[in-house]
Write a protein that holds these residues in place. Structure first.
Motif, PDB file in Angstrom:
ATOM      1  N   VAL A  11       0.760  -1.184  -0.048  1.00 14.11           N
ATOM      2  CA  VAL A  11      -0.034  -0.041   0.088  1.00 14.11           C
ATOM      3  C   VAL A  11       0.883   1.191   0.002  1.00 14.11           C
ATOM      4  O   VAL A  11       0.639   2.148  -0.637  1.00 14.11           O
ATOM      5  CB  VAL A  11      -1.131  -0.102   1.274  1.00 14.11           C
ATOM      6  N   PHE A  12       1.895   1.208   0.915  1.00 11.75           N
ATOM      7  CA  PHE A  12       2.985   2.493   0.749  1.00 11.75           C
ATOM      8  C   PHE A  12       3.396   2.772  -0.537  1.00 11.75           C
ATOM      9  O   PHE A  12       3.663   3.857  -1.109  1.00 11.75           O
ATOM     10  CB  PHE A  12       3.903   2.199   2.058  1.00 11.75           C
ATOM     11  N   ALA A  19       0.715   9.058  -5.789  1.00 10.25           N
ATOM     12  CA  ALA A  19       0.600  10.406  -5.232  1.00 10.25           C
ATOM     13  C   ALA A  19       1.882  11.384  -5.643  1.00 10.25           C
ATOM     14  O   ALA A  19       1.519  12.660  -5.833  1.00 10.25           O
ATOM     15  CB  ALA A  19       0.742  10.309  -3.530  1.00 10.25           C
ATOM     16  N   ALA A  20       2.816  10.853  -5.855  1.00 11.47           N
ATOM     17  CA  ALA A  20       4.176  11.458  -6.597  1.00 11.47           C
ATOM     18  C   ALA A  20       3.547  11.865  -7.914  1.00 11.47           C
ATOM     19  O   ALA A  20       3.861  13.220  -8.428  1.00 11.47           O
ATOM     20  CB  ALA A  20       5.321  10.668  -6.614  1.00 11.47           C
ATOM     21  N   LEU A  46       2.534  10.663   2.358  1.00 15.22           N
ATOM     22  CA  LEU A  46       1.322  10.298   2.060  1.00 15.22           C
ATOM     23  C   LEU A  46       0.951   8.666   2.194  1.00 15.22           C
ATOM     24  O   LEU A  46      -0.053   8.280   2.661  1.00 15.22           O
ATOM     25  CB  LEU A  46       0.476  10.934   0.729  1.00 15.22           C
ATOM     26  N   GLY A  47       1.798   8.266   1.592  1.00 20.24           N
ATOM     27  CA  GLY A  47       1.643   6.610   1.581  1.00 20.24           C
ATOM     28  C   GLY A  47       2.099   6.082   3.378  1.00 20.24           C
ATOM     29  O   GLY A  47       1.135   5.378   3.550  1.00 20.24           O
ATOM     30  N   GLU A 126      10.433  12.764   1.865  1.00 20.01           N
ATOM     31  CA  GLU A 126      10.821  11.627   1.184  1.00 20.01           C
ATOM     32  C   GLU A 126      11.166  10.509   2.240  1.00 20.01           C
ATOM     33  O   GLU A 126      10.798   9.285   1.992  1.00 20.01           O
ATOM     34  CB  GLU A 126      11.638  11.694   0.184  1.00 20.01           C
ATOM     35  N   GLU A 127      12.017  11.028   3.182  1.00 17.74           N
ATOM     36  CA  GLU A 127      12.579  10.132   4.034  1.00 17.74           C
ATOM     37  C   GLU A 127      11.688   9.425   4.962  1.00 17.74           C
ATOM     38  O   GLU A 127      12.105   8.177   5.833  1.00 17.74           O
ATOM     39  CB  GLU A 127      13.868  10.748   4.872  1.00 17.74           C
ATOM     40  N   ILE A 128      10.720   9.871   5.427  1.00 18.47           N
ATOM     41  CA  ILE A 128       9.750   9.453   6.242  1.00 18.47           C
ATOM     42  C   ILE A 128       9.113   8.092   5.919  1.00 18.47           C
ATOM     43  O   ILE A 128       8.589   7.156   6.341  1.00 18.47           O
ATOM     44  CB  ILE A 128       8.649  10.364   6.644  1.00 18.47           C
ATOM     45  N   GLY A 129       9.038   8.208   4.352  1.00 24.73           N
ATOM     46  CA  GLY A 129       8.781   6.836   3.816  1.00 24.73           C
ATOM     47  C   GLY A 129       9.803   5.777   3.572  1.00 24.73           C
ATOM     48  O   GLY A 129       9.934   4.749   4.114  1.00 24.73           O
TER      49      GLY A 129
END
Length: 259
Positions: A11-12, A19-20, A46-47, A126-129
């Motif tokens: 899902v992520f 979303a990108a 968002l993911g 970005e990096e939170i994902g």
């Protein structure tokens, strides 16, 4: 990795890519300059947000804990690595006759302080994902090195716009992405989850700012991207060798005692 973890990963990735693309298409309408920040960078955030709503336990498990690493020392090492990657790339580019001139912050179209802050926020988006969610999620099963390489490859492919460039350019970019992911994987190993985002985001932002100020790879020129990818590879090799030596130094006394 649990079944929920596998579902969360898919899902992520789906949301991060879709979303990108949507954010990138919407950016011209927002009139936010890409030089300041690229909205595509918030796709991974968002993911993670959707995953946190669907499987909150998965996210909580990744973000809790204290860790035994030293964030200050790791941050210094990462900052030095980012500076050396840019310095080596720009110096080599200048030697072969490339346009490696320093772009003065005052010459940019927007206030440099605004660009720095926006670049850091975008890098953290970005990096939170990538480094705060996907990498530790895969690391539980595959270890730091393998998970870093996998995440780096996905992260590189996520920058789909590079595939409109020369194949050598795209290949060098992917090499740089995988190599930087390996560096971050080693640097973040064992640190507290709360320290992962500032460390990864700071490194990412320094790389982006360095490329903005010293390189012209955004023009699609192949040599600067090749040199950047090669510099990132050298950094990854150095980090891997250092971590391997430290691991061996910890194991040898245990083996000697067992004998």
């Amino acid at each position: 990795m649990t079944r929920d973890g596998i579902k969360a990963a898919w899902v992520f990735l789906t949301v991060a890519f879709l979303a990108a693309g949507a954010l990138g298409a919407a950016q011209p309408a927002t009139r936010i300059p890409a030089e300041v920040v690229q909205l595509t960078q918030f796709g991974p955030a968002l993911g993670v947000g959707l995953v946190a709503l669907l499987w909150p336990g998965v996210v909580r498990a990744l973000w809790r804990g204290e860790g035994g690493g030293r964030p200050g020392r790791r941050g210094t090492a990462l900052a030095a690595t980012a500076v050396l990657i840019i310095a080596a790339s720009a110096a080599a580019y200048g030697v072969i006759g490339g346009d490696a001139r320093f772009t003065r912050p005052s010459a940019l179209e927007h206030p440099f302080a605004l660009i720095v802050v926006a670049q850091l926020i975008g890098a953290c988006g970005e990096e939170i994902g990538w480094r705060c969610f996907l990498q530790p999620l895969l690391g539980d099963r595959f270890g730091s090195f393998v998970s870093s390489g996998v995440v780096g490859a996905v992260w590189g492919v996520w920058h789909v716009q590079v595939f409109a460039q020369d194949p050598v350019y795209a290949g060098a970019f992917l090499l740089g992405a995988v190599s930087m992911s390996v560096v971050l994987g080693w640097a973040l190993e064992g640190v507290a989850p709360a320290a992962r985002l500032p460390l990864a985001g700071g490194f990412h932002a320094l790389i982006n700012l360095g490329m903005l100020l010293f390189m012209d790879e955004e023009s699609g020129a192949v040599p600067p991207m090749v040199l950047f990818g090669a510099s990132c590879l050298v950094a990854a090799v150095v980090w891997t060798a250092a971590r391997t030596r430290r691991a061996a130094a910890r194991i040898h006394p245990i083996l000697d005692h067992a004998r």
